[in-house]
Design a protein around this motif. Structure first.
Motif, PDB file in Angstrom:
ATOM      1  N   PRO A 201       0.787  -1.218  -0.025  1.00 62.70           N
ATOM      2  CA  PRO A 201      -0.038  -0.049   0.072  1.00 62.70           C
ATOM      3  C   PRO A 201       0.928   1.413   0.039  1.00 62.70           C
ATOM      4  O   PRO A 201       0.273   2.458  -0.497  1.00 62.70           O
ATOM      5  CB  PRO A 201      -0.906   0.174   1.500  1.00 62.70           C
ATOM      6  N   LEU A 202       2.085   1.043   0.569  1.00 64.82           N
ATOM      7  CA  LEU A 202       2.772   2.356   0.518  1.00 64.82           C
ATOM      8  C   LEU A 202       4.204   2.487  -0.265  1.00 64.82           C
ATOM      9  O   LEU A 202       4.869   3.466  -0.218  1.00 64.82           O
ATOM     10  CB  LEU A 202       3.126   2.539   2.137  1.00 64.82           C
ATOM     11  N   SER A 203       4.447   1.168  -0.883  1.00 65.09           N
ATOM     12  CA  SER A 203       5.514   1.271  -1.707  1.00 65.09           C
ATOM     13  C   SER A 203       5.302   1.973  -3.015  1.00 65.09           C
ATOM     14  O   SER A 203       4.366   1.235  -3.677  1.00 65.09           O
ATOM     15  CB  SER A 203       5.932  -0.524  -1.842  1.00 65.09           C
ATOM     16  N   THR A 204       5.947   2.780  -3.320  1.00 66.16           N
ATOM     17  CA  THR A 204       6.026   3.249  -4.848  1.00 66.16           C
ATOM     18  C   THR A 204       7.362   3.189  -5.463  1.00 66.16           C
ATOM     19  O   THR A 204       8.315   2.827  -4.735  1.00 66.16           O
ATOM     20  CB  THR A 204       5.586   4.775  -4.796  1.00 66.16           C
ATOM     21  N   GLU A 205       7.249   3.375  -6.920  1.00 71.52           N
ATOM     22  CA  GLU A 205       8.439   3.388  -7.295  1.00 71.52           C
ATOM     23  C   GLU A 205       9.896   4.129  -6.815  1.00 71.52           C
ATOM     24  O   GLU A 205      10.702   3.868  -6.480  1.00 71.52           O
ATOM     25  CB  GLU A 205       8.472   3.763  -8.852  1.00 71.52           C
ATOM     26  N   LYS A 206       9.411   5.350  -6.570  1.00 67.16           N
ATOM     27  CA  LYS A 206      10.354   6.434  -6.009  1.00 67.16           C
ATOM     28  C   LYS A 206      10.709   6.144  -4.639  1.00 67.16           C
ATOM     29  O   LYS A 206      11.979   6.561  -4.208  1.00 67.16           O
ATOM     30  CB  LYS A 206       9.967   7.873  -6.299  1.00 67.16           C
ATOM     31  N   SER A 207       9.694   5.809  -3.712  1.00 68.87           N
ATOM     32  CA  SER A 207      10.169   5.601  -2.502  1.00 68.87           C
ATOM     33  C   SER A 207       9.790   4.147  -2.073  1.00 68.87           C
ATOM     34  O   SER A 207       8.851   4.212  -1.032  1.00 68.87           O
ATOM     35  CB  SER A 207       9.491   6.534  -1.499  1.00 68.87           C
ATOM     36  N   GLY A 208      10.331   3.150  -2.399  1.00 65.20           N
ATOM     37  CA  GLY A 208      10.005   1.706  -1.977  1.00 65.20           C
ATOM     38  C   GLY A 208      10.262   1.527  -0.644  1.00 65.20           C
ATOM     39  O   GLY A 208      11.300   2.141   0.210  1.00 65.20           O
TER      40      GLY A 208
ATOM     41  N   MET B   9      -1.531 -16.180  -7.962  1.00 65.34           N
ATOM     42  CA  MET B   9      -2.832 -15.449  -8.232  1.00 65.34           C
ATOM     43  C   MET B   9      -3.494 -14.444  -7.239  1.00 65.34           C
ATOM     44  O   MET B   9      -3.905 -13.443  -7.533  1.00 65.34           O
ATOM     45  CB  MET B   9      -3.662 -16.646  -8.588  1.00 65.34           C
ATOM     46  N   ARG B  10      -3.507 -14.974  -6.018  1.00 66.76           N
ATOM     47  CA  ARG B  10      -4.265 -14.678  -4.970  1.00 66.76           C
ATOM     48  C   ARG B  10      -3.656 -12.866  -4.740  1.00 66.76           C
ATOM     49  O   ARG B  10      -4.102 -11.816  -4.416  1.00 66.76           O
ATOM     50  CB  ARG B  10      -4.326 -15.175  -3.773  1.00 66.76           C
ATOM     51  N   GLU B  11      -2.233 -12.842  -4.825  1.00 65.67           N
ATOM     52  CA  GLU B  11      -1.608 -11.609  -4.544  1.00 65.67           C
ATOM     53  C   GLU B  11      -2.039 -10.639  -5.894  1.00 65.67           C
ATOM     54  O   GLU B  11      -2.343  -9.405  -5.542  1.00 65.67           O
ATOM     55  CB  GLU B  11      -0.080 -11.894  -4.708  1.00 65.67           C
ATOM     56  N   VAL B  12      -2.128 -11.108  -6.842  1.00 65.09           N
ATOM     57  CA  VAL B  12      -2.440 -10.335  -8.066  1.00 65.09           C
ATOM     58  C   VAL B  12      -3.791  -9.615  -7.918  1.00 65.09           C
ATOM     59  O   VAL B  12      -4.145  -8.654  -7.967  1.00 65.09           O
ATOM     60  CB  VAL B  12      -2.257 -11.069  -9.307  1.00 65.09           C
ATOM     61  N   ILE B  13      -4.667 -10.651  -7.747  1.00 68.50           N
ATOM     62  CA  ILE B  13      -6.059 -10.438  -7.902  1.00 68.50           C
ATOM     63  C   ILE B  13      -6.499  -9.401  -6.621  1.00 68.50           C
ATOM     64  O   ILE B  13      -7.508  -8.614  -6.727  1.00 68.50           O
ATOM     65  CB  ILE B  13      -7.030 -11.636  -7.602  1.00 68.50           C
ATOM     66  N   SER B  14      -5.840  -9.482  -5.554  1.00 70.21           N
ATOM     67  CA  SER B  14      -6.165  -8.628  -4.322  1.00 70.21           C
ATOM     68  C   SER B  14      -5.761  -7.153  -4.512  1.00 70.21           C
ATOM     69  O   SER B  14      -6.210  -6.504  -3.852  1.00 70.21           O
ATOM     70  CB  SER B  14      -5.292  -9.296  -2.964  1.00 70.21           C
ATOM     71  N   GLU B  15      -4.919  -6.789  -5.657  1.00 69.41           N
ATOM     72  CA  GLU B  15      -5.036  -5.528  -5.909  1.00 69.41           C
ATOM     73  C   GLU B  15      -5.771  -4.856  -6.589  1.00 69.41           C
ATOM     74  O   GLU B  15      -6.808  -5.510  -7.013  1.00 69.41           O
ATOM     75  CB  GLU B  15      -3.552  -5.356  -6.777  1.00 69.41           C
ATOM     76  N   ARG B  16      -5.838  -3.504  -6.619  1.00 68.37           N
ATOM     77  CA  ARG B  16      -7.019  -2.940  -7.253  1.00 68.37           C
ATOM     78  C   ARG B  16      -6.802  -3.255  -8.947  1.00 68.37           C
ATOM     79  O   ARG B  16      -5.766  -3.297  -9.623  1.00 68.37           O
ATOM     80  CB  ARG B  16      -6.841  -1.341  -7.337  1.00 68.37           C
ATOM     81  N   GLY B  17      -7.841  -3.805  -9.651  1.00 65.74           N
ATOM     82  CA  GLY B  17      -7.815  -3.955 -11.009  1.00 65.74           C
ATOM     83  C   GLY B  17      -7.082  -5.203 -11.209  1.00 65.74           C
ATOM     84  O   GLY B  17      -6.655  -5.697 -12.166  1.00 65.74           O
TER      85      GLY B  17
END
Lengths: 502, 460
Positions: free
Chosen positions: A170-177, B1-9
């Motif tokens: 939820p908080l990991s982004t490209e620039k600030s993993g 699969m579970r990991e991918v599907i749990s994300e938005r979209g």
């Protein structure tokens, strides 16, 4: 024309029949004295009285396999489908209850070239003692520099339930993993726990009896923020190492990575006052991996004597050149919980004199034993295939390898269950690269039994799972704080701790 | 699969990923995509009751999606959205189909029909798909992108002549194409032709999103480092880069294949079996996995295979070092081989010397040249080494003296002509570009031209 209602009935009955039919062991077969090749290998292992079913795959070149499990008293169940032995959870509970203190006989049959073969039967022994119902670990790809999609997870050992404690997604982004690591608990309970977050939204997450806070443990007087933690078993203080850590890559060696500290010390953190103080900070010593004894009166840790010779070189460069000279010894330091003062350090295991390096000490809750990882050099033994777990009898000081727990690949991060009867280690024996939790029964006589891999619902799970299980820790209860609660606290700025000089 | 599907979209990403594997044969992937677009087209014309020429409006989304795909270019390496080729299409298909069904049900059972109803339903259906919207650049990719893709596939399949042909057809190759070309020369024992084939790589233009702040430089490490390291026998680094790619950008068969090869060459057979099991479970890679599996059980087969026999000599007997490439694959390869001493076999010896020339590392060449002539006292010195020695011996600090070695007169004569022509053109005060062009016609196949006129050697 079949009426729809009739069709539904036929389908229901057919479904019910299929679901009720179960595999049957063949009446006629050829016997062989070979043990079957099964994965994970559960032959002759000793399992806890409360563990989930040890499903396994039979690798005999055929998918036509069955296994008959027979407990003392004659209770027997047979399973087998498509090369896998998937055991019903309720029936497994019956089997293991019937076999508590003895063993379940397992006969594996495989149909090879139109004939059934029965392999040499083996036992799965069931110990009298339970295991802690939960473990937690960090699932991470064994990558070296990139850290995306890391999660600290908890697993119920009595079934297969697994859930996130915290994920960096939820908080990991490209620039600030965000890297997350070093989850730790006080006395196997989760009401007091912590883990670190590095880089993006960095800080240490502290859960203290219902309150959650994020702190920055770095002060001007310490090397770094807290790294390897150990929460005191009785009072509310945490010992941390502080480390300047670097990593570099082997051009040829199968170890692939070397992680070294160029500097490290030990500090004590008080979550109540948010103060840190120095425990050990000898500039010629690399102190690391603090670990409290169960009574809280001794702090064990590792330390390597290392003097930099070349002022013209950066410490990191000299360390890379001399990394094989770093040998950690085991030390013990007395501690008075009332006055919160430490006594002098005593060397309890001189690994250096053997040309070896001892790391990651953990003490059994009954106070009798200490386990640690021993390898040729260095502190990051998860990448050292020669790393093995050793057992020290704290009464006699005798040290011996836990042969039944070890393999020819890396074993590191050992830990005892809360009843001292189970030892878990992060092992790379499956393939040399992906770390898996292996658990060994450690009986009252101090004998270790053949280790088993953490059971999964799908026996082929580990083959297809491309993440390591780092830092497996026993817990007597699940973490109750939700990942969402952690995320909301993680977004906040960390509270700076203050340094308290002696 | 579970990991991918749990994300938005995530559901779309998972289906998109699954469908993407069909691009292993581009025509199958394209056929599936076109089929999905056709279904979407019919859903849209039914939903909006489009008739006659108005039906062309229903093709606009598909055209936009096609244009988006064509414009991806190098972004394909950096986009973290899994299944990018199919996901927008799947979302569009879902939204149009759901809206169509809902509209039909409303009309059929509620007898409710308003002109805006399909538009609202389509919008609501689109939102319900929870797509992750991202904007990417709208510039067509350079030709180099497609050439590099073809060359990578050729490297993977060991089609060395195809690589050299592809490289030959490009007037201005990128650094990566030069690397591929030199790998192909290495495999065909033609490294002496390194400078007879265009060795002057260029840097592809940076790729940009709509926002200039999001400009992204292209790095060889991301494009092909695992395969390059593997081809140069740097198994640990190949494995490390493949692993990093997987962590950052998701699991791909091409990275798993490199990891499988590394594990086999490193004799980490349990690890190799793991990756082979993964590939065997795929639709298009199980045959490759079966072939690799044979190597686990027979080292003879392994060492005799075309794939490995040329790499084996590069597994040097130099001691292990702790190092890091800092994300610069090409630079690390050049430095590593230029710095290697005491090669144990002729193949490695040739790679070391030619790499020092490629990097224009004069001091490394001095050492390697002396090692070479001492190791081969009775052999003729290859023309490329002679060209370089003649060129570099004129340096003030050069240890090379021509008197001690059997040089070919025609090379010395040609070099003298080169110097003379060079001086003449200099005297005419021609620009470097003009001089480069004129001398290339005569000396373009020599190391001298590369040494003097390839000054734009930027590593990325």
């Amino acid at each position: 024309m079949i009426h729809l209602r009739n069709l539904a009935l036929i389908l229901t009955l057919t479904g019910a029949f299929i679901s009720c039919s179960r595999p049957k062991a063949p009446d006629t077969y050829i016997e062989t004295q070979e043990l079957p090749v099964i994965r994970p290998d559960y032959a002759e292992v000793t399992m806890p009285a409360n563990i989930c079913p040890p499903n396994f795959a039979v690798l005999q070149g055929t998918r036509n396999v069955v296994a008959r499990f027979t407990a003392p008293g004659g209770l027997s169940y047979t399973y087998g489908e498509d090369g896998k032995i998937i055991i019903d959870e309720d029936e497994w509970a019956e089997l293991r209850n019937a076999a508590k203190g003895s063993g379940i006989a397992v006969e594996v049959f495989a149909k090879v070239s139109e004939e059934w073969v029965r392999f040499k039967p083996f036992n799965i022994y069931i110990a009298e003692e339970d295991i802690d119902p939960y473990i937690s670990y960090r699932n991470i790809q064994p990558s070296y520099v990139a850290f995306e999609n890391i999660a600290i997870r908890q697993r119920n050992l009595t079934n297969y339930d697994e859930s996130d404690i915290y994920s960096n997604m939820p908080l990991s982004t490209e620039k600030s993993g965000q890297c997350i690591n070093c989850h730790s608990y006080q006395n196997y309970k989760t009401s007091r726990m912590l883990f670190h977050m590095r880089q993006g939204y960095g800080g240490t997450m502290i859960v203290d009896e219902g309150t959650i806070k994020k702190v920055d443990l770095k002060t001007d007087s310490t090397i770094s923020a807290g790294v390897y933690p150990s929460w005191h078993p009785q009072i509310n203080v945490i010992a941390f190492s502080t480390n300047n850590t670097g990593q570099s890559f082997h051009t040829k060696d199968i170890r692939k990575i070397e992680v070294q500290d160029t500097r490290s010390d030990l500090i004590l953190y008080d979550p109540q006052t948010d103060e840190v103080s120095i425990i050990e900070n000898d500039s010629n010593e690399l102190e690391v991996f603090p670990c409290w004894s169960a009574d809280g009166k001794t702090l064990y840790y590792c330390s390597a004597h290392f003097e930099y010779h070349n002022d013209s070189l950066a410490k990191e460069t000299e360390m890379i050149q001399r990394y094989k000279e770093v040998h950690y010894n085991l030390y013990a330091k007395s501690f008075d919980p009332k006055t919160r003062t430490f006594g002098p350090s005593i060397k309890i295991f001189n690994a250096d004199s053997l040309g070896l390096s001892a790391t990651l000490p953990r003490v059994s809750p009954d106070g009798k034993y200490l386990v640690f990882s021993l390898a040729e050099f260095g502190c990051f033994h998860v990448w050292h295939p020669d790393a093995d777990i050793q057992l020290m009898d704290l009464k006699t000081g005798e040290v011996r390898p836990l042969t039944e727990l070890n393999s020819n690949q890396s074993e590191s991060y050992p830990s005892f269950s809360s009843n001292s009867r189970w030892i878990m280690t992060a092992s790379r024996r499956d393939d040399g690269n992906y770390t898996r939790p292996y658990i060994s029964y450690f009986d009252k006589n101090g004998q270790c039994h053949k280790a088993f891999e953490l059971p999964q619902r799908d026996p082929n799970f580990y083959t297809f799972f491309l993440r390591s299980y780092n830092r497996p820790e026993f817990m007597v209860e699940p973490v109750k704080v939700t990942p969402q609660e952690f995320v909301s606290i993680a977004r906040e700025d960390p509270k700076k701790v203050t340094f308290k000089s002696k | 699969m579970r990991e991918v599907i749990s994300e938005r979209g995530g559901l779309w990403a998972w289906i998109g990923c699954w469908l993407t594997q069909f691009f292993y044969y581009p025509w199958i992937g394209a056929a599936i995509l076109i089929l999905l677009w056709l279904i979407t087209y019919y859903c849209l014309i039914s939903l909006f009751s489009l008739k006659g020429w108005a039906r062309l409006f229903a093709l606009l989304p598909q055209c936009a999606l096609l244009y988006l795909l064509l414009c991806l270019g190098y972004w394909i390496y950096y986009i973290k959205s899994a299944g990018i080729a199919f996901v927008p299409t799947l979302v569009l298909l879902y939204a149009s189909f759901l809206a169509l069904i809902t509209d039909y049900l409303i009309r059929r059972f509620l007898h409710h029909a308003r002109w805006w109803q399909p538009y609202l339903l389509f919008l609501l259906s689109f939102i319900s798909a929870r797509p992750v919207l991202k904007i990417y650049s709208v510039t067509m990719p350079e030709k180099s992108f497609y050439s590099e893709l073809r060359m990578y596939r050729a490297v993977e399949e060991g089609r060395w002549k195809d690589i050299i042909s592809e490289h030959h057809a490009i007037a201005q190759p990128t650094n990566l194409m030069v690397v591929y070309k030199n790998i192909a020369l290495m495999h065909t024992d033609k490294l002496q032709d390194m400078f007879k084939t265009n060795n002057c790589g260029s840097v592809p233009a940076p790729i940009t999103r709509l926002m200039p702040a999001d400009t992204l430089q292209i790095h060889i490490s991301r494009l092909a480092a695992p395969m390059i390291y593997f081809q140069y026998g740097q198994l640990n680094y190949a494995y490390e880069r493949a692993m990093s790619n997987i962590v950052k950008y998701g699991l791909t068969a091409r990275d798993i294949k490199v990891m499988t090869r590394c594990a086999i060459m490193n004799q980490e057979f349990d690890l190799a079996r793991k990756y082979i099991s993964l590939l065997k479970a795929s639709i298009f890679h199980h045959q490759w996995a079966n072939q690799q599996e044979r190597f686990i059980y027979s080292s003879t087969l392994l060492m005799q295979s075309d794939e490995f026999k040329n790499i084996a000599p590069l597994l040097t007997d130099e001691p292990d070092n702790l190092d890091s490439d800092n994300g610069m694959c090409e630079q690390w390869i050049l430095n590593h081989f230029a710095d290697l001493l005491h090669p144990s076999n002729p193949k490695l010896e040739e790679v070391i010397i030619t790499t020092s020339l490629w990097a224009k590392d004069e001091y490394a060449f001095d050492v390697h040249f002396y090692n070479y002539v001492n190791a081969h006292p009775n052999d003729a010195i290859p023309q490329l080494y002679q060209e370089t020695a003649i060129l570099l011996c004129t340096r003030e600090d050069s240890p090379i003296t021509l008197d001690h070695f059997p040089f070919d007169n025609f090379i010395a004569d040609r070099y003298n002509r080169f110097v003379k022509d060079y001086n003449q053109l200099s005297a005419q005060r021609l620009s470097d570009t003009e001089m480069s062009k004129r001398l290339h016609a005569v000396y373009g196949d020599s190391y001298w031209w590369y040494y003097y006129f390839y000054t734009d050697f930027n590593l990325y």
